[in-house]
Design a protein around this motif. Structure first.
Motif, PDB file in Angstrom:
ATOM      1  N   THR A   1       0.820  -1.215   0.000  1.00 40.71           N
ATOM      2  CA  THR A   1       0.000   0.000   0.000  1.00 40.71           C
ATOM      3  C   THR A   1       0.849   1.258   0.000  1.00 40.71           C
ATOM      4  OG1 THR A   1      -1.644  -1.236   1.298  1.00 40.71           O
ATOM      5  CG2 THR A   1      -1.924   1.148   1.133  1.00 40.71           C
ATOM      6  N   ASP A   2       1.882   1.286   0.823  1.00 40.00           N
ATOM      7  CA  ASP A   2       2.711   2.476   0.956  1.00 40.00           C
ATOM      8  C   ASP A   2       3.634   2.689  -0.246  1.00 40.00           C
ATOM      9  OD1 ASP A   2       1.524   2.887   3.404  1.00 40.00           O
ATOM     10  OD2 ASP A   2       3.186   2.011   4.549  1.00 40.00           O
ATOM     11  N   HIS A   3       3.691   1.708  -1.138  1.00 38.55           N
ATOM     12  CA  HIS A   3       4.595   1.805  -2.286  1.00 38.55           C
ATOM     13  C   HIS A   3       3.829   1.757  -3.610  1.00 38.55           C
ATOM     14  CE1 HIS A   3       8.021   1.417   0.415  1.00 38.55           C
ATOM     15  NE2 HIS A   3       7.308   0.496   1.037  1.00 38.55           N
ATOM     16  N   PHE A   4       2.521   2.032  -3.522  1.00 42.22           N
ATOM     17  CA  PHE A   4       1.698   1.978  -4.732  1.00 42.22           C
ATOM     18  C   PHE A   4       2.131   3.019  -5.763  1.00 42.22           C
ATOM     19  CE2 PHE A   4      -2.065   3.580  -7.055  1.00 42.22           C
ATOM     20  CZ  PHE A   4      -2.341   2.444  -7.807  1.00 42.22           C
ATOM     21  N   GLU A   5       2.447   4.221  -5.319  1.00 42.93           N
ATOM     22  CA  GLU A   5       2.821   5.275  -6.269  1.00 42.93           C
ATOM     23  C   GLU A   5       4.119   4.923  -6.992  1.00 42.93           C
ATOM     24  OE1 GLU A   5       0.953   7.657  -7.248  1.00 42.93           O
ATOM     25  OE2 GLU A   5      -0.620   7.263  -5.758  1.00 42.93           O
ATOM     26  N   ALA A   6       5.052   4.301  -6.294  1.00 45.25           N
ATOM     27  CA  ALA A   6       6.303   3.886  -6.932  1.00 45.25           C
ATOM     28  C   ALA A   6       6.031   2.804  -7.968  1.00 45.25           C
ATOM     29  CB  ALA A   6       7.296   3.382  -5.889  1.00 45.25           C
ATOM     30  N   LYS A   7       5.161   1.854  -7.630  1.00 43.22           N
ATOM     31  CA  LYS A   7       4.795   0.812  -8.591  1.00 43.22           C
ATOM     32  C   LYS A   7       4.135   1.432  -9.815  1.00 43.22           C
ATOM     33  CE  LYS A   7       1.929  -3.367  -9.115  1.00 43.22           C
ATOM     34  NZ  LYS A   7       2.937  -4.409  -9.386  1.00 43.22           N
ATOM     35  N   LEU A   8       3.232   2.359  -9.594  1.00 42.92           N
ATOM     36  CA  LEU A   8       2.535   2.995 -10.707  1.00 42.92           C
ATOM     37  C   LEU A   8       3.514   3.767 -11.588  1.00 42.92           C
ATOM     38  CD1 LEU A   8      -0.426   3.229 -11.686  1.00 42.92           C
ATOM     39  CD2 LEU A   8      -0.470   5.472 -10.600  1.00 42.92           C
ATOM     40  N   ALA A   9       4.474   4.463 -10.973  1.00 37.91           N
ATOM     41  CA  ALA A   9       5.478   5.190 -11.750  1.00 37.91           C
ATOM     42  C   ALA A   9       6.319   4.243 -12.589  1.00 37.91           C
ATOM     43  CB  ALA A   9       6.370   6.006 -10.808  1.00 37.91           C
ATOM     44  N   ALA A  10       6.644   3.073 -12.023  1.00 41.37           N
ATOM     45  CA  ALA A  10       7.410   2.082 -12.775  1.00 41.37           C
ATOM     46  C   ALA A  10       6.619   1.593 -13.981  1.00 41.37           C
ATOM     47  CB  ALA A  10       7.785   0.920 -11.864  1.00 41.37           C
ATOM     48  N   LEU A  11       5.347   1.302 -13.784  1.00 45.69           N
ATOM     49  CA  LEU A  11       4.525   0.834 -14.894  1.00 45.69           C
ATOM     50  C   LEU A  11       4.332   1.922 -15.943  1.00 45.69           C
ATOM     51  CD1 LEU A  11       1.911  -1.257 -12.900  1.00 45.69           C
ATOM     52  CD2 LEU A  11       3.490  -2.128 -14.647  1.00 45.69           C
ATOM     53  N   ALA A  12       4.151   3.147 -15.516  1.00 44.70           N
ATOM     54  CA  ALA A  12       3.965   4.253 -16.455  1.00 44.70           C
ATOM     55  C   ALA A  12       5.215   4.483 -17.297  1.00 44.70           C
ATOM     56  CB  ALA A  12       3.584   5.521 -15.702  1.00 44.70           C
ATOM     57  N   ALA A  13       6.387   4.111 -16.768  1.00 47.84           N
ATOM     58  CA  ALA A  13       7.626   4.264 -17.529  1.00 47.84           C
ATOM     59  C   ALA A  13       7.642   3.377 -18.772  1.00 47.84           C
ATOM     60  CB  ALA A  13       8.832   3.944 -16.643  1.00 47.84           C
ATOM     61  N   HIS A  14       6.860   2.320 -18.754  1.00 45.69           N
ATOM     62  CA  HIS A  14       6.775   1.421 -19.912  1.00 45.69           C
ATOM     63  C   HIS A  14       5.703   1.953 -20.874  1.00 45.69           C
ATOM     64  CE1 HIS A  14       9.357  -1.686 -18.138  1.00 45.69           C
ATOM     65  NE2 HIS A  14       8.712  -1.477 -17.000  1.00 45.69           N
ATOM     66  N   ARG A  15       5.966   3.109 -21.439  1.00 41.77           N
ATOM     67  CA  ARG A  15       4.948   3.764 -22.252  1.00 41.77           C
ATOM     68  C   ARG A  15       4.547   2.926 -23.469  1.00 41.77           C
ATOM     69  NH1 ARG A  15       3.069   8.419 -21.679  1.00 41.77           N
ATOM     70  NH2 ARG A  15       2.710   8.647 -23.940  1.00 41.77           N
ATOM     71  N   SER A  16       5.479   2.191 -24.030  1.00 44.07           N
ATOM     72  CA  SER A  16       5.153   1.380 -25.207  1.00 44.07           C
ATOM     73  C   SER A  16       4.171   0.269 -24.873  1.00 44.07           C
ATOM     74  CB  SER A  16       6.422   0.783 -25.813  1.00 44.07           C
ATOM     75  OG  SER A  16       7.014  -0.161 -24.940  1.00 44.07           O
ATOM     76  N   GLN A  17       4.042  -0.054 -23.594  1.00 41.71           N
ATOM     77  CA  GLN A  17       3.175  -1.140 -23.166  1.00 41.71           C
ATOM     78  C   GLN A  17       1.925  -0.664 -22.429  1.00 41.71           C
ATOM     79  OE1 GLN A  17       4.503  -4.200 -24.307  1.00 41.71           O
ATOM     80  NE2 GLN A  17       5.860  -2.599 -25.098  1.00 41.71           N
ATOM     81  N   THR A  18       1.979   0.526 -21.836  1.00 43.83           N
ATOM     82  CA  THR A  18       0.879   0.956 -20.961  1.00 43.83           C
ATOM     83  C   THR A  18       0.189   2.246 -21.379  1.00 43.83           C
ATOM     84  OG1 THR A  18       2.379   2.158 -19.466  1.00 43.83           O
ATOM     85  CG2 THR A  18       1.972  -0.179 -18.977  1.00 43.83           C
TER      86      THR A  18
END
Length: 239
Positions: free
Chosen positions: A185-202
């Protein structure tokens, strides 16, 4: 759920494609790096078969490598390696076992995170053939290859001594195998930022935040953490 020791000093994450670690484990990784754990990524392909836009095929490997490095940085990881296997063509052969063994002996991790080698029949999209092949090869590298001085003897000549990995964490496992949930829960924003970095996929996903939050919330509810967000694993003592 399992009872585990304090976070390991060194962790090696072995995945098939760029973004695999971020969909499956980025919240957990962020929690470890925040605690001072040294994490290394080993990505077996460069994701050359991925993408949802008109990016030229020849540009995709470099693009996805750059995206993975940016995603890793979002969760505190700076050590990222690519093995160069072809996306969609990975098999658990001796060459892949040797390459993963080499990474294990170089990093000397106390914990390895990888894909489950099993088919998840309830969530088949998690069981990409490359994922299962990497999971199978990583398991073979952990036992017996990395700890056996007579396996891949050329590695000894490179100064890579045998190493025994004490813990294996597998993501994407069938639900009946899951035995450990991590509250992210406390690291959700970091996870989301990591996923958003994969722009070609997300980038084509209209509600990435909502999709990921709902998935993590359902996972937490199923595994005894109602009202929280969780990633789950099948953890095995491999010592």
């Amino acid at each position: 759920m399992t009872t585990l020791p304090e976070p390991a000093e060194r962790v090696l994450v072995v995945t098939a494609h760029p973004d695999d670690v971020d969909f499956g484990s980025a919240g957990t990784i962020a929690s470890w790096t925040a605690a001072g754990v040294q994490v290394t990524y080993c990505v077996c392909t460069s994701g050359d078969a991925g993408g949802f836009d008109d990016t030229p095929r020849e540009a995709m490997p470099r693009l996805r490598q750059d995206e993975q490095r940016a995603a890793a940085a979002a969760v505190g990881v700076t050590d990222v390696h690519f093995l160069g296997y072809r996306d969609g063509q990975v098999t658990a052969d001796l060459q892949l076992r040797r390459d993963i063994t080499k990474m294990i002996r170089a990093v000397r991790p106390h914990r390895v995170v990888t894909h489950s080698p099993e088919i998840n029949w309830d969530h088949l999209a998690m069981s990409h053939p490359d994922h299962r092949a990497v999971g199978q090869a990583t398991l073979a590298a952990i036992y017996p290859d990395a700890r056996n001085e007579f396996a891949h003897p050329e590695l000894l000549a490179e100064g890579l001594a045998p190493w025994t990995v004490p813990e294996l964490w597998m993501s994407e496992s069938p639900d009946e195998r899951v035995n450990h949930a991590v509250d992210v829960t406390d690291h959700f924003e970091a996870k989301l930022a990591a996923l958003a970095a994969h722009r070609s996929q997300t980038a084509h996903l209209e509600d990435l935040r909502g999709m990921i939050r709902r998935h993590l919330a359902r996972t937490a509810e199923r595994h005894g953490l109602p009202g929280r967000l969780a990633e789950v694993f099948h953890v095995v003592d491999t010592s």
